[in-house]
Design a protein around this motif. Structure first.
Motif, PDB file in Angstrom:
ATOM      1  N   ASP A  87      -5.426 -59.157  -2.889  1.00  0.00           N
ATOM      2  CA  ASP A  87      -6.846 -58.958  -2.675  1.00  0.00           C
ATOM      3  C   ASP A  87      -7.306 -58.789  -4.439  1.00  0.00           C
ATOM      4  O   ASP A  87      -7.732 -59.531  -5.476  1.00  0.00           O
ATOM      5  N   ARG A  88      -6.170 -58.047  -5.362  1.00  0.00           N
ATOM      6  CA  ARG A  88      -6.838 -57.656  -6.617  1.00  0.00           C
ATOM      7  C   ARG A  88      -6.225 -59.153  -7.625  1.00  0.00           C
ATOM      8  O   ARG A  88      -7.085 -59.130  -8.604  1.00  0.00           O
ATOM      9  N   GLU A  91      -9.531 -60.950  -7.100  1.00  0.00           N
ATOM     10  CA  GLU A  91     -10.405 -60.713  -8.415  1.00  0.00           C
ATOM     11  C   GLU A  91     -10.152 -60.650  -9.834  1.00  0.00           C
ATOM     12  O   GLU A  91     -10.984 -61.044 -10.681  1.00  0.00           O
ATOM     13  N   ARG A  94     -11.107 -64.411 -10.584  1.00  0.00           N
ATOM     14  CA  ARG A  94     -12.448 -64.927 -10.522  1.00  0.00           C
ATOM     15  C   ARG A  94     -13.234 -64.454 -11.551  1.00  0.00           C
ATOM     16  O   ARG A  94     -13.637 -65.011 -12.127  1.00  0.00           O
ATOM     17  N   GLN A  95     -12.231 -63.391 -12.294  1.00  0.00           N
ATOM     18  CA  GLN A  95     -12.672 -63.217 -13.815  1.00  0.00           C
ATOM     19  C   GLN A  95     -12.308 -63.861 -15.028  1.00  0.00           C
ATOM     20  O   GLN A  95     -13.087 -64.493 -15.744  1.00  0.00           O
TER      21      GLN A  95
END
Length: 130
Positions: A87-88, A91, A94-95
Motif C-alpha cells: 500500500d505504501r 501511494e 501515485r505521487q
C-alpha cells in the motif's frame, strides 16, 4: 508516438492501468533498479519510502540517458521484500505519476534480493518518441 491508457475500474485504486497501448516509438527495456543509498551516499537501510523514491530517481536518470522520462514507462514489474509495503508503494507511485496515467504493473513479494539491504526493485519497459 501515441500512448493510450485504459484505466479499468478497481485498478485506479491500486495506481496502475490494466492496459497501455502504444503506436510507433522506440522501446526501452530497463533492467531492475534498486537503491540502498540516496544520491548523497546516505544509506537507506530499512527505509522503504526512501528506497522506493530513490529507485524512481534512478530510473529517471537511466531513462534520461536513453532519451526518455518516467512518463514514458508503459509497464513495470515491482518486487518488494514484504507485502506490508504494498500500500505504501501504491501511494508513492501515485505521487510519481500524478496525472493518473499509470503504467501497467505487477507487484510481487519476494523472499530476498541479491543485495540483502534492498527492500524494492523495479524493472520496466518504456516507449519513447522516435
Amino acid at each position: 508516438m501515441k500512448k493510450q491508457y485504459y484505466a479499468g475500474t478497481w485498478q485506479q485504486e491500486r495506481a496502475f492501468s490494466p492496459v497501455v497501448s502504444t503506436t510507433a516509438g522506440r522501446t526501452l527495456w530497463i533492467a531492475g533498479h534498486g537503491a540502498t543509498h540516496d544520491r548523497s551516499g546516505k544509506p537507506l537501510d530499512g527505509d522503504f519510502d526512501g528506497q522506493a523514491r530513490q529507485v524512481f530517481a534512478n530510473l529517471e536518470s537511466t531513462l534520461a540517458r536513453a532519451g526518455g522520462k518516467l512518463s514514458d514507462i508503459v509497464t513495470m514489474t515491482v518486487f518488494i521484500i514484504d507485502a506490508r509495503f504494498g500500500d505504501r508503494f501504491i501511494e508513492i507511485r501515485r505521487q510519481v505519476f500524478p496525472d493518473g496515467n499509470f503504467p501497467a504493473s505487477a507487484l510481487i513479494t519476494v523472499a530476498g534480493f541479491a543485495n540483502p539491504a534492498m527492500l524494492i526493485e523495479i524493472q520496466c519497459v518504456a516507449v519513447v518518441p522516435d
